[in-house]
Design a protein around this motif. Structure first.
Motif, PDB file in Angstrom:
ATOM      1  N   LEU A  32      58.606  22.158  49.847  1.00  0.00           N
ATOM      2  CA  LEU A  32      57.349  23.043  49.796  1.00  0.00           C
ATOM      3  C   LEU A  32      56.358  22.763  50.765  1.00  0.00           C
ATOM      4  O   LEU A  32      55.611  23.478  51.186  1.00  0.00           O
ATOM      5  CB  LEU A  32      56.935  22.765  48.215  1.00  0.00           C
ATOM      6  CG  LEU A  32      57.739  23.428  47.416  1.00  0.00           C
ATOM      7  CD1 LEU A  32      57.103  22.987  45.867  1.00  0.00           C
ATOM      8  CD2 LEU A  32      57.933  25.017  47.443  1.00  0.00           C
ATOM      9  N   PHE A  33      56.250  21.596  51.241  1.00  0.00           N
ATOM     10  CA  PHE A  33      55.173  21.037  52.141  1.00  0.00           C
ATOM     11  C   PHE A  33      55.402  21.549  53.532  1.00  0.00           C
ATOM     12  O   PHE A  33      54.742  22.024  54.556  1.00  0.00           O
ATOM     13  CB  PHE A  33      54.971  19.481  52.192  1.00  0.00           C
ATOM     14  CG  PHE A  33      53.899  18.906  53.284  1.00  0.00           C
ATOM     15  CD1 PHE A  33      52.557  19.103  53.286  1.00  0.00           C
ATOM     16  CD2 PHE A  33      54.681  18.444  54.243  1.00  0.00           C
ATOM     17  CE1 PHE A  33      51.721  18.717  54.239  1.00  0.00           C
ATOM     18  CE2 PHE A  33      53.905  17.771  55.225  1.00  0.00           C
ATOM     19  CZ  PHE A  33      52.513  17.990  55.358  1.00  0.00           C
ATOM     20  N   ALA A  34      57.051  21.059  53.899  1.00  0.00           N
ATOM     21  CA  ALA A  34      57.368  21.311  55.261  1.00  0.00           C
ATOM     22  C   ALA A  34      57.777  22.681  55.805  1.00  0.00           C
ATOM     23  O   ALA A  34      57.515  23.162  56.820  1.00  0.00           O
ATOM     24  CB  ALA A  34      58.518  20.080  55.591  1.00  0.00           C
ATOM     25  N   PHE A  35      58.380  23.120  54.779  1.00  0.00           N
ATOM     26  CA  PHE A  35      58.874  24.552  54.925  1.00  0.00           C
ATOM     27  C   PHE A  35      58.486  25.600  53.926  1.00  0.00           C
ATOM     28  O   PHE A  35      59.241  26.277  53.129  1.00  0.00           O
ATOM     29  CB  PHE A  35      60.582  24.490  54.871  1.00  0.00           C
ATOM     30  CG  PHE A  35      61.229  23.865  56.027  1.00  0.00           C
ATOM     31  CD1 PHE A  35      61.743  24.529  57.305  1.00  0.00           C
ATOM     32  CD2 PHE A  35      61.489  22.334  55.848  1.00  0.00           C
ATOM     33  CE1 PHE A  35      62.071  23.814  58.211  1.00  0.00           C
ATOM     34  CE2 PHE A  35      61.984  21.733  56.945  1.00  0.00           C
ATOM     35  CZ  PHE A  35      62.433  22.484  58.087  1.00  0.00           C
ATOM     36  N   PRO A  36      57.131  25.589  53.693  1.00  0.00           N
ATOM     37  CA  PRO A  36      56.620  26.633  52.624  1.00  0.00           C
ATOM     38  C   PRO A  36      57.126  28.040  52.676  1.00  0.00           C
ATOM     39  O   PRO A  36      57.557  28.723  51.959  1.00  0.00           O
ATOM     40  CB  PRO A  36      55.136  26.612  52.808  1.00  0.00           C
ATOM     41  CG  PRO A  36      55.011  26.038  54.319  1.00  0.00           C
ATOM     42  CD  PRO A  36      56.114  25.233  54.567  1.00  0.00           C
ATOM     43  N   ARG A  37      57.422  28.594  53.980  1.00  0.00           N
ATOM     44  CA  ARG A  37      57.838  30.057  54.311  1.00  0.00           C
ATOM     45  C   ARG A  37      59.311  30.197  53.739  1.00  0.00           C
ATOM     46  O   ARG A  37      59.602  31.083  53.034  1.00  0.00           O
ATOM     47  CB  ARG A  37      57.602  30.561  55.530  1.00  0.00           C
ATOM     48  CG  ARG A  37      56.013  30.423  56.065  1.00  0.00           C
ATOM     49  CD  ARG A  37      55.839  30.979  57.337  1.00  0.00           C
ATOM     50  NE  ARG A  37      56.333  32.240  57.446  1.00  0.00           N
ATOM     51  CZ  ARG A  37      56.021  33.053  58.473  1.00  0.00           C
ATOM     52  NH1 ARG A  37      55.879  32.555  59.783  1.00  0.00           N
ATOM     53  NH2 ARG A  37      56.737  34.400  58.674  1.00  0.00           N
ATOM     54  N   LEU A  38      60.140  29.184  54.282  1.00  0.00           N
ATOM     55  CA  LEU A  38      61.451  29.138  54.095  1.00  0.00           C
ATOM     56  C   LEU A  38      61.658  29.154  52.464  1.00  0.00           C
ATOM     57  O   LEU A  38      62.619  29.912  51.874  1.00  0.00           O
ATOM     58  CB  LEU A  38      62.106  27.929  54.628  1.00  0.00           C
ATOM     59  CG  LEU A  38      63.660  27.871  54.090  1.00  0.00           C
ATOM     60  CD1 LEU A  38      64.557  28.971  54.691  1.00  0.00           C
ATOM     61  CD2 LEU A  38      64.317  26.512  54.808  1.00  0.00           C
ATOM     62  N   MET A  39      60.962  28.197  51.741  1.00  0.00           N
ATOM     63  CA  MET A  39      61.029  28.070  50.481  1.00  0.00           C
ATOM     64  C   MET A  39      60.606  29.552  49.562  1.00  0.00           C
ATOM     65  O   MET A  39      61.260  29.796  48.569  1.00  0.00           O
ATOM     66  CB  MET A  39      60.132  26.884  50.198  1.00  0.00           C
ATOM     67  CG  MET A  39      60.861  25.720  50.477  1.00  0.00           C
ATOM     68  SD  MET A  39      62.177  25.017  49.620  1.00  0.00           S
ATOM     69  CE  MET A  39      61.766  24.269  48.366  1.00  0.00           C
ATOM     70  N   ALA A  40      59.790  30.109  49.945  1.00  0.00           N
ATOM     71  CA  ALA A  40      59.021  31.287  49.163  1.00  0.00           C
ATOM     72  C   ALA A  40      60.012  32.121  49.371  1.00  0.00           C
ATOM     73  O   ALA A  40      60.284  32.913  48.534  1.00  0.00           O
ATOM     74  CB  ALA A  40      57.825  31.577  50.003  1.00  0.00           C
ATOM     75  N   LYS A  41      60.927  32.402  50.482  1.00  0.00           N
ATOM     76  CA  LYS A  41      61.800  33.496  50.700  1.00  0.00           C
ATOM     77  C   LYS A  41      63.098  33.032  49.840  1.00  0.00           C
ATOM     78  O   LYS A  41      63.910  33.809  49.516  1.00  0.00           O
ATOM     79  CB  LYS A  41      62.157  33.484  52.146  1.00  0.00           C
ATOM     80  CG  LYS A  41      63.161  34.463  52.564  1.00  0.00           C
ATOM     81  CD  LYS A  41      63.482  34.602  54.012  1.00  0.00           C
ATOM     82  CE  LYS A  41      64.738  35.197  54.366  1.00  0.00           C
ATOM     83  NZ  LYS A  41      65.035  34.981  55.807  1.00  0.00           N
ATOM     84  N   THR A  42      63.580  31.974  49.946  1.00  0.00           N
ATOM     85  CA  THR A  42      64.765  31.431  49.475  1.00  0.00           C
ATOM     86  C   THR A  42      64.922  31.103  47.870  1.00  0.00           C
ATOM     87  O   THR A  42      65.807  31.377  47.324  1.00  0.00           O
ATOM     88  CB  THR A  42      65.328  30.133  50.217  1.00  0.00           C
ATOM     89  OG1 THR A  42      65.063  30.180  51.394  1.00  0.00           O
ATOM     90  CG2 THR A  42      66.614  29.539  49.719  1.00  0.00           C
ATOM     91  N   LEU A  43      63.820  30.820  47.496  1.00  0.00           N
ATOM     92  CA  LEU A  43      63.858  30.125  45.917  1.00  0.00           C
ATOM     93  C   LEU A  43      64.156  30.920  45.116  1.00  0.00           C
ATOM     94  O   LEU A  43      64.934  30.485  44.006  1.00  0.00           O
ATOM     95  CB  LEU A  43      62.547  29.226  45.701  1.00  0.00           C
ATOM     96  CG  LEU A  43      62.321  28.033  46.437  1.00  0.00           C
ATOM     97  CD1 LEU A  43      61.153  27.210  46.016  1.00  0.00           C
ATOM     98  CD2 LEU A  43      63.461  26.993  46.071  1.00  0.00           C
ATOM     99  N   PRO A  44      63.882  32.163  45.024  1.00  0.00           N
ATOM    100  CA  PRO A  44      64.111  33.321  44.077  1.00  0.00           C
ATOM    101  C   PRO A  44      65.921  33.148  43.738  1.00  0.00           C
ATOM    102  O   PRO A  44      66.520  33.402  42.728  1.00  0.00           O
ATOM    103  CB  PRO A  44      63.892  34.466  44.381  1.00  0.00           C
ATOM    104  CG  PRO A  44      62.576  34.214  45.200  1.00  0.00           C
ATOM    105  CD  PRO A  44      63.036  32.843  46.046  1.00  0.00           C
ATOM    106  N   GLU A  45      66.518  32.606  44.705  1.00  0.00           N
ATOM    107  CA  GLU A  45      67.873  32.638  44.606  1.00  0.00           C
ATOM    108  C   GLU A  45      68.297  31.354  43.737  1.00  0.00           C
ATOM    109  O   GLU A  45      69.552  31.250  43.384  1.00  0.00           O
ATOM    110  CB  GLU A  45      68.712  32.450  45.835  1.00  0.00           C
ATOM    111  CG  GLU A  45      68.395  33.756  47.017  1.00  0.00           C
ATOM    112  CD  GLU A  45      69.028  33.569  48.404  1.00  0.00           C
ATOM    113  OE1 GLU A  45      69.754  32.963  48.379  1.00  0.00           O
ATOM    114  OE2 GLU A  45      68.076  34.113  49.378  1.00  0.00           O
ATOM    115  N   TYR A  46      67.462  30.484  43.540  1.00  0.00           N
ATOM    116  CA  TYR A  46      67.915  29.178  42.866  1.00  0.00           C
ATOM    117  C   TYR A  46      67.053  29.238  41.682  1.00  0.00           C
ATOM    118  O   TYR A  46      66.378  27.938  41.515  1.00  0.00           O
ATOM    119  CB  TYR A  46      67.926  28.109  43.850  1.00  0.00           C
ATOM    120  CG  TYR A  46      68.663  28.337  45.015  1.00  0.00           C
ATOM    121  CD1 TYR A  46      70.032  28.295  45.235  1.00  0.00           C
ATOM    122  CD2 TYR A  46      68.014  28.740  46.252  1.00  0.00           C
ATOM    123  CE1 TYR A  46      70.737  28.494  46.330  1.00  0.00           C
ATOM    124  CE2 TYR A  46      68.756  29.160  47.505  1.00  0.00           C
ATOM    125  CZ  TYR A  46      69.970  29.134  47.632  1.00  0.00           C
ATOM    126  OH  TYR A  46      70.682  29.317  48.797  1.00  0.00           O
TER     127      TYR A  46
END
Lengths: 247, 247
Positions: free
Chosen positions: B188-202
């Motif tokens: 969440l610190f290093a890749f906030p944009r990736l996580m925001a996009k990806t996390l709904p899948e998990y």
């Protein structure tokens, strides 16, 4: 433990030693009976462990990748974890014995080196062909030759120097020695020029390798059809990654 | 075991959570008393464990790198090995319980992900500055975002889906859950944009993260001065590595 009389089954990719070789060497060295599905079934044996359809999948987590060890109803994965299981089940080490954790610590460091060797030919994307990121591989292999291999080998030499036995640990032979044997053997295949140049600096590591190689059970295994050849696995010989001529 | 009443000392680099955070979270979650030399001594505490001058160096191997755990006369290193030691000594897991090996397997997979996150900013040489191999880092981070993070997160989601508890293992909470919490938090610190996009899948991974974060001992720890901030360790925020705009 009820399962201790059960058969050991090692599941790994067919056709390469790979990470399956670390538990395989332990099973061979301890004369523990086991089935190696790479030889008895082939590559198809891996599939059920990755898609979750394996026998016992209700009581065991889904493995991330091979190798996988099956022992009765217990299914586990991760190379160092399989070695730990074998050390405490097929062999006699106990969590009350610090030697278990010392062997595990050194084995994990050898496995870290093993990963770094893999990454010399795949520094950017594990799923890509080598040729796709060959320039980056040449850079990474340069750092491996100059910095990483010496750092790891000095660490093993130092521990052998400090050991009161002829093995990495004063308590005697362990799976850590087998792991170091295997990585050394793979490096002789993948980086023969680097090893020829570097090895005189690490006489105790070389001596350990030669002694493990000559141990009767290991020698018989290496000469058998059960030992698979290096090819396109972790250990690959690309001359351009191996100690180019000075320019 | 005689040493079980001894004090635990965790030795790790001062100033970053790093790999020391995995055993640190375990000690905090289990309310096990420990000394954290990163806070009590600072960076100088690491040196004797790397040059071999530490107390007990005659009976323990030389560590390759921190973290190091000292418990009475026992000194061990390697992150997953320290977790294993704590699981069998500070906690109650036994080698007769397959849950120990299942927790270890999943923890090792989380630690593999942790290494791959490190390699997004250091794909060629760990000793180099980030800027020296920034082009290669951008390539490696691209593969991480597209292929690796989804592969790992799907694996954890699948195991949570199969678990009959709210944790990675049906047998209940383990160090594997704490490891996944830590890597998720760092991402969440290093890749906030990736996580925001990806996390709904998990959703199950996200739910596990939120529950661990809200657990009383973990919450108190995270709000304390004992929790160090992310900066230039394994988890670094470089906007160019985090899900650039589509072009």
């Amino acid at each position: 433990m009820a399962t201790d009389s059960a058969k050991y089954t090692l599941i790994y990719h067919a056709g390469i030693p790979g990470r399956g070789e670390f538990p395989r060497l332990f099973l061979e060295a301890t004369a523990t009976p086991y089935e190696d599905t790479a030889l008895t079934v082939g590559q198809d044996a891996v599939k059920p462990f990755l898609d979750g359809s394996f026998d016992g999948s209700d009581a065991n987590p889904l493995p991330f990748a091979p190798p996988v060890l099956k022992h009765g109803s217990v299914v586990i994965s991760q190379t160092s974890n399989i070695l730990l299981y074998l050390a405490t089940h097929a062999s006699a080490l106990s969590v009350d014995d610090p030697a278990l954790f010392h062997a595990q610590e050194l084995a994990l460091t050898v496995l870290d080196l093993n990963n770094e060797i893999h990454d010399t030919h795949h520094p950017i994307a594990v799923s890509a062909y080598y040729e796709e990121f060959k320039d980056e591989a040449i850079k990474r292999a340069g750092d491996f030759r100059k910095n990483r291999l010496p750092k790891f080998f000095k660490h093993f030499e130092d521990n052998l120097q400090r050991s009161s036995s002829d093995y990495l640990l004063s308590s005697g032979p362990s799976h850590a020695d087998l792991c170091l044997f295997q990585v050394y053997d793979g490096l002789l295949f993948a980086f023969p020029r680097l090893m020829a140049k570097t090895l005189p600096e690490y006489p105790k590591v070389r001596n350990l390798y030669e002694r493990v190689k000559a141990a009767p059970r290991i020698k018989a295994y290496l000469e058998s059809d059960r030992r698979q050849k290096y090819s396109m696995g972790i250990f690959r010989h690309y001359p351009e990654l191996d100690e180019p001529e000075e320019k």
